[in-house]
Design a protein around this motif. Structure first.
Motif, PDB file in Angstrom:
ATOM      1  N   VAL A 101      21.824   1.185  11.035  1.00  0.00           N
ATOM      2  CA  VAL A 101      20.723   1.954  10.473  1.00  0.00           C
ATOM      3  C   VAL A 101      20.099   2.823  11.553  1.00  0.00           C
ATOM      4  N   SER A 102      20.042   2.301  12.776  1.00  0.00           N
ATOM      5  CA  SER A 102      19.426   3.040  13.881  1.00  0.00           C
ATOM      6  C   SER A 102      20.178   2.773  15.175  1.00  0.00           C
ATOM      7  N   SER A 103      20.177   3.759  16.042  1.00  0.00           N
ATOM      8  CA  SER A 103      20.792   3.592  17.353  1.00  0.00           C
ATOM      9  C   SER A 103      19.914   2.693  18.224  1.00  0.00           C
ATOM     10  N   PHE A 104      20.489   2.197  19.305  1.00  0.00           N
ATOM     11  CA  PHE A 104      19.714   1.370  20.224  1.00  0.00           C
ATOM     12  C   PHE A 104      18.519   2.150  20.772  1.00  0.00           C
ATOM     13  N   GLU A 105      18.734   3.420  21.132  1.00  0.00           N
ATOM     14  CA  GLU A 105      17.653   4.241  21.678  1.00  0.00           C
ATOM     15  C   GLU A 105      16.524   4.422  20.670  1.00  0.00           C
ATOM     16  N   SER A 106      16.879   4.596  19.401  1.00  0.00           N
ATOM     17  CA  SER A 106      15.858   4.733  18.358  1.00  0.00           C
ATOM     18  C   SER A 106      15.082   3.443  18.184  1.00  0.00           C
ATOM     19  N   HIS A 146      11.618   0.374   2.256  1.00  0.00           N
ATOM     20  CA  HIS A 146      11.986  -0.820   3.016  1.00  0.00           C
ATOM     21  C   HIS A 146      11.768  -0.613   4.513  1.00  0.00           C
ATOM     22  N   LEU A 147      11.991   0.611   4.976  1.00  0.00           N
ATOM     23  CA  LEU A 147      11.849   0.897   6.402  1.00  0.00           C
ATOM     24  C   LEU A 147      10.383   1.051   6.815  1.00  0.00           C
ATOM     25  N   GLY A 148       9.602   1.668   5.937  1.00  0.00           N
ATOM     26  CA  GLY A 148       8.224   1.983   6.294  1.00  0.00           C
ATOM     27  C   GLY A 148       8.093   3.303   7.028  1.00  0.00           C
ATOM     28  N   TYR A 149       9.162   4.073   7.071  1.00  0.00           N
ATOM     29  CA  TYR A 149       9.159   5.400   7.705  1.00  0.00           C
ATOM     30  C   TYR A 149      10.380   6.174   7.208  1.00  0.00           C
ATOM     31  N   TYR A 150      10.371   7.492   7.461  1.00  0.00           N
ATOM     32  CA  TYR A 150      11.504   8.319   7.067  1.00  0.00           C
ATOM     33  C   TYR A 150      12.612   8.208   8.113  1.00  0.00           C
ATOM     34  N   PRO A 151      13.849   7.891   7.702  1.00  0.00           N
ATOM     35  CA  PRO A 151      14.927   7.724   8.685  1.00  0.00           C
ATOM     36  C   PRO A 151      15.246   9.034   9.391  1.00  0.00           C
ATOM     37  N   ALA A 152      15.576   8.934  10.669  1.00  0.00           N
ATOM     38  CA  ALA A 152      15.871  10.111  11.480  1.00  0.00           C
ATOM     39  C   ALA A 152      17.198   9.921  12.198  1.00  0.00           C
ATOM     40  N   TYR A 153      17.892  11.031  12.416  1.00  0.00           N
ATOM     41  CA  TYR A 153      19.199  11.012  13.057  1.00  0.00           C
ATOM     42  C   TYR A 153      19.239  12.071  14.151  1.00  0.00           C
ATOM     43  N   LEU A 154      19.704  11.671  15.320  1.00  0.00           N
ATOM     44  CA  LEU A 154      19.846  12.583  16.445  1.00  0.00           C
ATOM     45  C   LEU A 154      21.290  13.069  16.491  1.00  0.00           C
ATOM     46  N   GLY A 155      21.469  14.388  16.568  1.00  0.00           N
ATOM     47  CA  GLY A 155      22.819  14.933  16.557  1.00  0.00           C
ATOM     48  C   GLY A 155      22.976  16.105  17.497  1.00  0.00           C
ATOM     49  N   THR A 156      24.232  16.424  17.786  1.00  0.00           N
ATOM     50  CA  THR A 156      24.570  17.532  18.676  1.00  0.00           C
ATOM     51  C   THR A 156      24.930  18.759  17.845  1.00  0.00           C
ATOM     52  N   VAL A 157      24.312  19.892  18.177  1.00  0.00           N
ATOM     53  CA  VAL A 157      24.602  21.142  17.482  1.00  0.00           C
ATOM     54  C   VAL A 157      26.037  21.568  17.781  1.00  0.00           C
ATOM     55  N   VAL A 158      26.776  21.907  16.725  1.00  0.00           N
ATOM     56  CA  VAL A 158      28.169  22.310  16.860  1.00  0.00           C
ATOM     57  C   VAL A 158      28.252  23.835  16.737  1.00  0.00           C
ATOM     58  N   VAL A 190      22.757  25.624  10.436  1.00  0.00           N
ATOM     59  CA  VAL A 190      23.106  24.893  11.656  1.00  0.00           C
ATOM     60  C   VAL A 190      23.850  23.624  11.243  1.00  0.00           C
ATOM     61  N   THR A 191      24.881  23.277  11.998  1.00  0.00           N
ATOM     62  CA  THR A 191      25.611  22.036  11.752  1.00  0.00           C
ATOM     63  C   THR A 191      25.476  21.123  12.965  1.00  0.00           C
ATOM     64  N   ILE A 192      25.213  19.864  12.710  1.00  0.00           N
ATOM     65  CA  ILE A 192      25.135  18.888  13.801  1.00  0.00           C
ATOM     66  C   ILE A 192      26.061  17.715  13.525  1.00  0.00           C
ATOM     67  N   LYS A 193      26.540  17.113  14.590  1.00  0.00           N
ATOM     68  CA  LYS A 193      27.425  15.949  14.493  1.00  0.00           C
ATOM     69  C   LYS A 193      26.653  14.712  14.922  1.00  0.00           C
ATOM     70  N   ILE A 194      26.730  13.675  14.094  1.00  0.00           N
ATOM     71  CA  ILE A 194      26.012  12.424  14.301  1.00  0.00           C
ATOM     72  C   ILE A 194      26.977  11.345  14.765  1.00  0.00           C
ATOM     73  N   ASP A 195      26.480  10.395  15.522  1.00  0.00           N
ATOM     74  CA  ASP A 195      27.286   9.243  15.913  1.00  0.00           C
ATOM     75  C   ASP A 195      27.864   8.573  14.659  1.00  0.00           C
ATOM     76  N   PRO A 196      29.180   8.463  14.552  1.00  0.00           N
ATOM     77  CA  PRO A 196      29.784   7.886  13.341  1.00  0.00           C
ATOM     78  C   PRO A 196      29.456   6.413  13.131  1.00  0.00           C
ATOM     79  N   ALA A 197      28.873   5.754  14.121  1.00  0.00           N
ATOM     80  CA  ALA A 197      28.463   4.359  13.940  1.00  0.00           C
ATOM     81  C   ALA A 197      27.224   4.240  13.047  1.00  0.00           C
TER      82      ALA A 197
END
Length: 296
Positions: A65-70, A178-190, A200-207
């Motif tokens: 659901v979230s990366s370790f950094e998140s 269930h989360l209590g917040y809006y989910p966010a995703y960090l991605g790299t601009v392609v 704009v297109t971004i690529k997200i960690d497939p995990a």
């Protein structure tokens, strides 16, 4: 076993929340609140966690659901003082529940208070649980608080597994509840995958588990300036964005995207003026705090 630390302090006693915390949902947040409330004078609140959920390590496939950094960012935003963590792998799978208590909780963390969920297990072959922690606490001088299930108004128990399924099914509103917040995703601009300035297109960690394919109202968390956009999810790791305004042009290589509302099935190529109008009519219902959209 040497721990990794974030924001470590010279604490004589720690109130420690235990868990994998994937998503840091409302149930996890209750653990964090308890750990903060139970820290002693001069002591600190702390999370002990792993970089990935152990059950996913054993399955050999990550669906997060979230990366370790998140997760770390969320811990700190909710008021946790310190984060101690370990990469989960072979060296930890053989650690007994007894060694976890003595070597991690007592010797490394100096735990005076321990907070865990009702279904928490630890140690080799999941040999330790909340009852075992309470028994060990009496021997080693730490108190244990077990947090019961946290449920929705409809009586559904909140958990990371359920949230993954809600996202995969496109049930964004329920996942947010269930989360209590809006989910966010960090991605790299392609570069080269958007054919105009507002796309704009971004690529997200497939995990990471993205919401189901379709069109969503989204907010681009600013490095310098934020912007509302239509987001289209496709494949396991791609998000295409159409910015509402041309002056919100992206000038960074990394973007964080919050998903706010599911509009309908389809992709950016099927975007209509009616979709943009419907999305704009939703904007007054969202509240911006600092750089992110938050629940009221």
């Amino acid at each position: 076993m040497k721990l990794n630390w974030i924001k470590r302090q010279n604490s004589p006693a720690r109130s420690v929340a235990l868990g994998t915390f994937d998503g840091v949902h409302l149930g996890h947040q209750k653990l964090l609140q308890e750990a903060i409330a139970r820290k002693t004078v001069g002591g600190t609140s702390c999370v002990f966690t792993f970089d990935i959920p152990p059950e996913q390590y054993f399955r050999g496939r990550l669906r997060l659901v979230s990366s370790f950094e998140s997760r770390v960012e969320l811990f700190l935003s909710f008021g946790i003082d310190e984060v101690a963590w370990l990469p989960f792998g072979p060296q930890f799978t053989s650690m007994t529940a007894q060694d976890f208590v003595t070597k991690i909780l007592v010797e490394e963390l100096l735990a005076s208070e321990v907070v865990c969920g009702y279904d928490y297990h630890f140690g080799s072959k999941r040999g330790g649980d909340a009852k075992y922690l309470k028994e060990q606490g009496k021997l080693y001088g730490f108190s244990v608080t077990v947090v019961p299930p946290v449920q929705t108004e409809g009586g559904q128990t909140i958990g990371s597994t359920g949230i993954r399924e809600l996202l995969a099914q496109g049930q964004l509103a329920q996942a947010v509840a269930h989360l209590g917040y809006y989910p966010a995703y960090l991605g790299t601009v392609v570069p080269g995958r958007g054919n105009e300035a507002r796309r704009v297109t971004i690529k997200i960690d497939p995990a990471l588990v993205l919401p189901k394919e379709g069109l969503y109202l989204a907010w681009l968390v600013p490095g310098n300036k934020g912007a509302f956009a239509i987001a289209s999810v496709y494949g396991a790791s791609w998000i295409e964005l159409f910015l509402f305004d041309s002056d919100g042009a992206v000038d960074t290589q990394v973007l964080e995207v919050q998903f706010l509302h599911r509009l309908r099935e389809g992709g950016i190529d099927q975007l209509t003026d009616s979709d943009l109008l419907a999305a704009r009519q939703l904007l007054p219902g969202f509240h911006l705090q600092d750089t992110k959209v938050v629940l009221r």
